[in-house]
Scaffold this motif. Structure first.
Motif, PDB file in Angstrom:
ATOM      1  N   LYS A  37      -9.324  42.010  58.176  1.00 41.48           N
ATOM      2  CA  LYS A  37      -8.607  40.970  57.430  1.00 41.48           C
ATOM      3  C   LYS A  37      -8.383  41.404  55.984  1.00 41.48           C
ATOM      4  CE  LYS A  37      -9.536  37.032  60.324  1.00 41.48           C
ATOM      5  NZ  LYS A  37      -9.896  35.641  60.409  1.00 41.48           N
ATOM      6  N   ALA A  38      -9.363  42.064  55.400  1.00 37.65           N
ATOM      7  CA  ALA A  38      -9.206  42.573  54.031  1.00 37.65           C
ATOM      8  C   ALA A  38      -8.123  43.651  54.007  1.00 37.65           C
ATOM      9  CB  ALA A  38     -10.535  43.119  53.504  1.00 37.65           C
ATOM     10  N   MET A  39      -8.127  44.528  55.005  1.00 39.18           N
ATOM     11  CA  MET A  39      -7.093  45.562  55.091  1.00 39.18           C
ATOM     12  C   MET A  39      -5.712  44.940  55.282  1.00 39.18           C
ATOM     13  SD  MET A  39      -9.172  48.320  57.462  1.00 39.18           S
ATOM     14  CE  MET A  39      -7.789  49.417  57.719  1.00 39.18           C
ATOM     15  N   GLU A  40      -5.652  43.916  56.095  1.00 35.65           N
ATOM     16  CA  GLU A  40      -4.392  43.217  56.343  1.00 35.65           C
ATOM     17  C   GLU A  40      -3.873  42.599  55.040  1.00 35.65           C
ATOM     18  OE1 GLU A  40      -2.766  39.909  59.505  1.00 35.65           O
ATOM     19  OE2 GLU A  40      -4.689  39.522  58.525  1.00 35.65           O
ATOM     20  N   ALA A  41      -4.750  41.920  54.308  1.00 30.23           N
ATOM     21  CA  ALA A  41      -4.355  41.292  53.053  1.00 30.23           C
ATOM     22  C   ALA A  41      -3.874  42.348  52.050  1.00 30.23           C
ATOM     23  CB  ALA A  41      -5.517  40.486  52.472  1.00 30.23           C
ATOM     24  N   ASP A  42      -4.580  43.470  51.995  1.00 25.88           N
ATOM     25  CA  ASP A  42      -4.180  44.557  51.099  1.00 25.88           C
ATOM     26  C   ASP A  42      -2.816  45.110  51.515  1.00 25.88           C
ATOM     27  OD1 ASP A  42      -4.712  46.516  48.955  1.00 25.88           O
ATOM     28  OD2 ASP A  42      -4.801  47.946  50.640  1.00 25.88           O
ATOM     29  N   GLU A  99      -0.471  43.548  53.131  1.00 31.25           N
ATOM     30  CA  GLU A  99       0.547  42.539  52.823  1.00 31.25           C
ATOM     31  C   GLU A  99       0.891  42.543  51.332  1.00 31.25           C
ATOM     32  OE1 GLU A  99      -1.134  38.948  54.475  1.00 31.25           O
ATOM     33  OE2 GLU A  99      -0.215  39.314  56.431  1.00 31.25           O
ATOM     34  N   ARG A 100      -0.135  42.686  50.479  1.00 32.22           N
ATOM     35  CA  ARG A 100       0.105  42.762  49.034  1.00 32.22           C
ATOM     36  C   ARG A 100       0.968  43.983  48.697  1.00 32.22           C
ATOM     37  NH1 ARG A 100      -5.152  41.105  48.806  1.00 32.22           N
ATOM     38  NH2 ARG A 100      -5.965  43.207  48.501  1.00 32.22           N
ATOM     39  N   ARG A 101       0.623  45.114  49.302  1.00 32.06           N
ATOM     40  CA  ARG A 101       1.381  46.352  49.056  1.00 32.06           C
ATOM     41  C   ARG A 101       2.809  46.219  49.576  1.00 32.06           C
ATOM     42  NH1 ARG A 101      -2.064  50.950  47.885  1.00 32.06           N
ATOM     43  NH2 ARG A 101      -4.229  50.273  47.944  1.00 32.06           N
ATOM     44  N   LEU A 102       2.954  45.590  50.720  1.00 29.15           N
ATOM     45  CA  LEU A 102       4.279  45.396  51.307  1.00 29.15           C
ATOM     46  C   LEU A 102       5.144  44.522  50.400  1.00 29.15           C
ATOM     47  CD1 LEU A 102       6.207  45.832  53.684  1.00 29.15           C
ATOM     48  CD2 LEU A 102       5.168  43.834  54.775  1.00 29.15           C
ATOM     49  N   ALA A 103       4.523  43.543  49.795  1.00 28.75           N
ATOM     50  CA  ALA A 103       5.263  42.636  48.906  1.00 28.75           C
ATOM     51  C   ALA A 103       5.830  43.372  47.687  1.00 28.75           C
ATOM     52  CB  ALA A 103       4.365  41.483  48.467  1.00 28.75           C
ATOM     53  N   THR A 104       5.241  44.491  47.317  1.00 32.62           N
ATOM     54  CA  THR A 104       5.726  45.252  46.156  1.00 32.62           C
ATOM     55  C   THR A 104       6.744  46.312  46.543  1.00 32.62           C
ATOM     56  OG1 THR A 104       3.956  46.903  46.285  1.00 32.62           O
ATOM     57  CG2 THR A 104       3.521  44.898  44.978  1.00 32.62           C
ATOM     58  N   CYS A 105       7.021  46.455  47.826  1.00 30.83           N
ATOM     59  CA  CYS A 105       7.988  47.449  48.290  1.00 30.83           C
ATOM     60  C   CYS A 105       9.405  47.000  47.979  1.00 30.83           C
ATOM     61  CB  CYS A 105       7.851  47.680  49.790  1.00 30.83           C
ATOM     62  SG  CYS A 105       6.361  48.566  50.233  1.00 30.83           S
ATOM     63  N   PRO A 141      13.051  45.699  48.514  1.00 28.92           N
ATOM     64  CA  PRO A 141      13.509  44.687  49.462  1.00 28.92           C
ATOM     65  C   PRO A 141      14.458  45.196  50.528  1.00 28.92           C
ATOM     66  CG  PRO A 141      14.417  44.273  47.269  1.00 28.92           C
ATOM     67  CD  PRO A 141      13.485  45.441  47.166  1.00 28.92           C
ATOM     68  N   ASP A 142      15.089  46.377  50.362  1.00 30.44           N
ATOM     69  CA  ASP A 142      16.043  46.846  51.357  1.00 30.44           C
ATOM     70  C   ASP A 142      15.371  47.425  52.602  1.00 30.44           C
ATOM     71  OD1 ASP A 142      15.879  49.042  49.039  1.00 30.44           O
ATOM     72  OD2 ASP A 142      16.126  50.053  50.986  1.00 30.44           O
ATOM     73  N   GLU A 143      14.064  47.558  52.586  1.00 28.94           N
ATOM     74  CA  GLU A 143      13.350  48.045  53.768  1.00 28.94           C
ATOM     75  C   GLU A 143      13.290  46.955  54.819  1.00 28.94           C
ATOM     76  OE1 GLU A 143       9.545  49.628  52.772  1.00 28.94           O
ATOM     77  OE2 GLU A 143      10.331  50.816  51.130  1.00 28.94           O
ATOM     78  N   GLU A 144      13.174  47.360  56.075  1.00 27.06           N
ATOM     79  CA  GLU A 144      13.098  46.389  57.160  1.00 27.06           C
ATOM     80  C   GLU A 144      11.822  45.567  57.061  1.00 27.06           C
ATOM     81  OE1 GLU A 144      13.758  47.376  61.212  1.00 27.06           O
ATOM     82  OE2 GLU A 144      15.220  48.909  60.695  1.00 27.06           O
ATOM     83  N   PRO A 145      11.923  44.255  57.319  1.00 25.77           N
ATOM     84  CA  PRO A 145      10.708  43.423  57.279  1.00 25.77           C
ATOM     85  C   PRO A 145       9.793  43.770  58.451  1.00 25.77           C
ATOM     86  CG  PRO A 145      12.580  42.131  58.021  1.00 25.77           C
ATOM     87  CD  PRO A 145      13.109  43.495  57.639  1.00 25.77           C
ATOM     88  N   MET A 146       8.503  43.665  58.214  1.00 20.97           N
ATOM     89  CA  MET A 146       7.520  43.925  59.265  1.00 20.97           C
ATOM     90  C   MET A 146       7.399  42.703  60.157  1.00 20.97           C
ATOM     91  SD  MET A 146       3.633  45.186  58.776  1.00 20.97           S
ATOM     92  CE  MET A 146       2.470  44.138  59.585  1.00 20.97           C
ATOM     93  N   GLN A 147       7.386  42.955  61.452  1.00 22.95           N
ATOM     94  CA  GLN A 147       7.237  41.832  62.377  1.00 22.95           C
ATOM     95  C   GLN A 147       5.776  41.567  62.630  1.00 22.95           C
ATOM     96  OE1 GLN A 147       9.591  41.965  65.800  1.00 22.95           O
ATOM     97  NE2 GLN A 147      11.490  42.307  64.694  1.00 22.95           N
TER      98      GLN A 147
END
Length: 139
Positions: free
Chosen positions: A114-119, A121-127, A129-135
């Motif tokens: 869960k900690a890895m998932e949250a990390d 998600e935080r990293r993904l949020a800083t990517c 925006p033109d990248e494909e969203p993660m499902q």
């Protein structure tokens, strides 16, 4: 004929417990069941059926065939002994301790994931925006 006098054919007993005849043969080869012979075919008694119930119960909760064989060596249908119960209790307590250790380890892994998932998600949020969203993965 009383229930204790009844005999079961391989197919009948296997079907009752949703097993294959090969599974019964396997338990027989391992010395856990000892069917009798009647007219060239193997038949199982009330005692064999009771042993099969124990085998399946112990298998379901994770006991090895060796542990089951050891327990069944003490088992006497209709004549339980203190040694049988002590042996069973010792095995049950050991299995419980093992499962509780596993449960604790799984809980720790879940917290880490869960900690890895949250990390992630935080990293993904800083990517960008033109990248494909993660499902989201669901089961």
């Amino acid at each position: 004929m009383s229930e204790r006098d009844r005999v079961y054919g391989v197919t009948e007993l296997a079907a009752e417990f949703d097993l294959t005849p090969q599974a019964l043969r396997f338990y027989e080869e391992k010395g856990l069941l000892t069917p009798q012979r009647a007219g060239g075919r193997r038949v199982f008694t009330y005692r064999d059926r009771a042993r099969l119930i124990l085998i399946l119960k112990f298998r379901r909760v994770g006991f090895s065939l060796e542990q089951i064989a050891d327990y069944l060596a003490h088992y006497r249908s209709g004549r339980p002994s203190a040694g049988q119960y002590r042996d069973g209790l010792r095995k049950i307590r050991a299995r419980l301790a093992e499962l509780e250790r596993m449960q604790s380890e799984i809980a720790e892994v879940i917290v880490e994931l869960k900690a890895m998932e949250a990390d992630a998600e935080r990293r993904l949020a800083t990517c960008m925006p033109d990248e494909e969203p993660m499902q989201t993965i669901t089961e």
